[in-house]
Every structure is written in C-alpha cells, then in structure tokens.
Design an enzyme around this catalytic site. Structure first.
Site, mmCIF file in Angstrom:
data_model
loop_
_atom_site.group_PDB
_atom_site.id
_atom_site.type_symbol
_atom_site.label_atom_id
_atom_site.label_comp_id
_atom_site.label_asym_id
_atom_site.label_seq_id
_atom_site.Cartn_x
_atom_site.Cartn_y
_atom_site.Cartn_z
ATOM 1 N N ASP A 1 -5.557 -5.747 6.044
ATOM 2 C CA ASP A 1 -6.760 -5.086 5.550
ATOM 3 C C ASP A 1 -7.860 -6.128 5.337
ATOM 4 O OD1 ASP A 1 -8.433 -3.202 4.527
ATOM 5 O OD2 ASP A 1 -7.362 -2.916 2.644
ATOM 6 N N LYS B 1 3.292 -14.649 3.848
ATOM 7 C CA LYS B 1 3.259 -15.452 2.612
ATOM 8 C C LYS B 1 4.705 -15.638 2.147
ATOM 9 C CE LYS B 1 0.949 -17.460 -0.726
ATOM 10 N NZ LYS B 1 0.012 -18.586 -0.576
ATOM 11 N N TYR C 1 0.804 -1.218 0.000
ATOM 12 C CA TYR C 1 0.000 0.000 0.000
ATOM 13 C C TYR C 1 0.841 1.276 0.000
ATOM 14 C CZ TYR C 1 -4.295 -2.677 0.896
ATOM 15 O OH TYR C 1 -5.365 -3.528 0.809
ATOM 16 N N ASP D 1 -3.178 -17.773 3.394
ATOM 17 C CA ASP D 1 -4.344 -18.475 2.831
ATOM 18 C C ASP D 1 -4.879 -19.509 3.818
ATOM 19 O OD1 ASP D 1 -1.761 -19.251 2.145
ATOM 20 O OD2 ASP D 1 -2.383 -20.529 0.505
#
Ligand code: NAI
Length: 337
Positions: A233, A175, A123, A209
């Site tokens: 987020d 991740k 972001y 995930d």
C-alpha cells in the site's frame, strides 16, 4: 468473436473518462463487447446498493471488468464496494505499474511494477482494544495473517508476470528481520517459489525500510517488486510519486475468479462534469486489460499513441500542463494510432 467485458463507468469524472477510453479502444479496433453496469453512487441511486448483484453477476460471467472510480457512500447499511469485489472475485493481486511518461520529471526511464498482496497481512481487520484498569482503550492489538498459500500465489503471480512481460528481476520486500514469523514465512515461501523461476528471472530480497530509501536513490535498479499488503500500500503510492503522481497511474486487481482494471485516482469531484479530467490512467488500465486478454500488440499500440501525445505536450489536459479537454486529448491520441 468479441470478448465480453463488464464496464462500470463509476461516479464523478468516471463516466467521462470511461467514455473516452471506450472510444479509444474502439478506434484501435479492440474486439470487445462492453456490458455496462452500475456501481458506486450511481448504483445507490438506482438500486439502493453501491455494488448491486447485477453488477457482480456480470463480472462473474465476463471475468473481466474496466471500472471507473467509485464514490463510497459513508453511513450505515451500505456494503463496502472494495470488500464485496475482493471477496466475490478473491482479488489477491494488486498490480501497479509505474513508468516515466512525462518529460522533465525527477527520474527518467523508470519502469517498475509493484505486485501487492491484497487479501492478507495487517489489513485482514482483526483488531481489538485491550482494557487495563479503568481504561477500556488502554491498548490496541491488530493481527497480521500471512499464509503459505497466500504468499505462494502472490509471489508466483509476480514471477509469472515477469516472465510474461519479459522482465528480468523480481525483488521481494519484507521485514523478516523483526517480524520473524509472519514476514519470515512470506520470505521463505518467496525464496522457494523463486527457485522455480531461477533460469528465467533474477531474484533479490530487500528489507522494506532500506527499500523505501533505495526507491528514492536508485529506482532504476528495480523491475518487478512483490510484497505484503501494508508495505505494498505504502510503496505503491511512493512509486506513483516517483513518476509524477496519479494522473497516469493505472492499477489491476487480479483474482482467481476475475480481474478488474481501474485508474488509481478517485472520482475527482472538484472537476467532475467539466470535460477536463485526464483519462490517461484509465486508458493505461485498459491497456493492461488488453494484455490480460492476450491482445498484447494492440495494448502496445494504444500505449505508444498515448505516450507520444503526452510527450509532445501540445494537446494534453490541464493536469499534464496543457489546456485540452478530455475529448480533445482523446482525439489527439486516436489521431496517433
Ligand atoms: P481523487 O483522486 O478523486 O482527487 C485528488 C485530486 O486529483 C483532485 O484535485 C482531483 O481533481 C485530481 N484528479 C484525480 N484524478 C484526476 C484526473 N483523472 N484528471 C485530472 N485531475 C485528477 O481523490 P479524493 O478527492 O481523495 O477522492 C474523491 C472520491 O474518490 C472519494 O469519494 C473517494 O472515496 C473516491 N476514490 C475512489 C477510488 C476508486 O474507486 N478506485 C480511489 C480513490 C478515491
């Protein structure tokens, strides 16, 4: 001595729910002297600027603010409110607690806190198109920035929050299996910070995930969760959903130079001015503010009164299944203090 706190009533339902919250804290005996300032459309009307310097200066002085929802004007020439606040106060930690208050929801007894890094990652806004042949927008590239310093301070904040609030575990979500550098750095730094707290708080790692699935299957297994900006987020809204939506979802933005507490929801223009908005989320944000000021017992007191009122379900606002007005709901909570 009363602590000075900046109060931004905000737009839409903002003034009504902030008034209710200030009344509740007053009834609970909180020693706060409010410094009222404008932002959002109210500030555009007054100063032609949605986040005037007067308001920023007030927060610089008090270092703590309670903020109603703000309408961000669309169009040229306006400063982005969130960017101005984030930059001025280096608001690097977004803290979103979620716990079951409403009976009859899908999950009972949930009590999670998500700590989201709020200044780095995908972001940061470094993106551009890549021209290939005749197509100026044949591809687009967005760059995620993860720093050692940014990772360390957010993970450390999560652990310190866990210690301060008597929580047992921090789950770091990443991740790093795919994004080996950016996410790998976040994970490595997280592991290092975790060692400093090993005696007090458990630590675990989850790939994002799998985490999303586990939050739906076994949300009760988690406690404090810390992650990077984009994942935070998404997961923070998922967590709000687990406990029944935004009506009772507070949030805190913590920075090096200040802390701003607010409800997660927006200005609710469809119900503004009708005295039917649920002030609960802002009241819970105010409890976080009290904790931030060290007034832990009073925060617990106010929160318990609110929870009892909601669980009884007799005098609650429409969104919580009742037909009480904002003021009646507030009176009912005050009566329980
Ligand atoms: P919203 O959260 O204002 O409203 C979504 C729905 O939830 C509406 O039906 C509304 O009536 C209901 N709702 C929200 N809060 C409620 C409450 N306390 N009690 C009862 N019902 C409630 O989201 P929306 O409509 O997307 O955004 C409206 C405006 O708010 C926009 O200008 C947006 O930019 C701004 N906004 C500001 C935020 C902030 O300042 N932190 C956060 C989110 C949106």
């Amino acid at each position: 001595m009363a602590t000075k706190v900046t109060l931004i009533p905000g737009d839409g339902i903002g003034p009504s729910i902030t008034r209710a919250t200030v009344r509740l804290l007053g009834a609970a005996g909180a020693e706060i002297s409010w410094e009222e300032q404008v932002a959002g459309m109210a500030a555009v009307a007054k100063y032609g600027d949605p986040i005037p310097d007067e308001t920023l200066d007030s927060i610089k002085r008090t270092r703590v603010a309670l903020k109603g929802p703000l309408e961000t004007p669309v169009g040229e020439g306006y400063r982005s409110i969130n960017v101005a606040l984030r930059k001025s106060f280096d608001l690097y930690a977004n803290v979103r607690p979620a716990y079951s208050i409403l009976p009859g929801g899908r999950y009972q007894n949930l009590d999670l806190v998500l700590v989201r890094e709020n200044t780095e990652g995908l972001y940061v806004g470094i993106e551009h198109y890549i021209k290939i042949g005749d197509d100026p927008r044949a591809a687009a590239e967005a760059i995620a920035i993860i720093t050692r310093e940014g990772s360390e301070r957010i993970v450390r904040y999560a652990f310190e929050y866990a210690v301060k609030h008597g929580r047992r575990k921090v789950t770091l979500v990443h991740k790093a299996n795919i994004l080996k550098f950016a996410q790998g750095l976040f994970l490595d730094v997280g592991r290092m910070v975790a060692r400093d707290f090993a005696a007090e708080v458990d630590f675990e790692e989850r790939i994002v995930d799998a985490m999303a699935m586990n939050l739906v299957l076994h949300p009760e297994r988690f406690d404090v969760i810390v992650t990077t900006n984009l994942f935070g987020d998404i997961l923070s809204d998922q967590i709000s959903g687990l406990v029944g939506g935004l009506g009772l979802a507070p949030g805190a933005n913590i920075g090096r130079h200040g802390a701003i507490f607010e409800a997660v929801h927006g200005t609710a223009p469809d119900i503004a001015g009708k005295n039917i908005a649920n002030p609960g989320a802002l009241m819970l944000a105010a409890c976080m503010l009290l904790e931030h000021l060290g007034d832990i017992e009073r925060a617990r007191h106010v929160r318990t009164a609110l929870e009892q009122t909601v669980r009884e379900g007799k005098t609650v606002t429409r969104d919580l299944g009742g037909n009480a007005s904002t003021d009646q709901f507030t009176d009912a909570i005050i009566a329980k203090l």
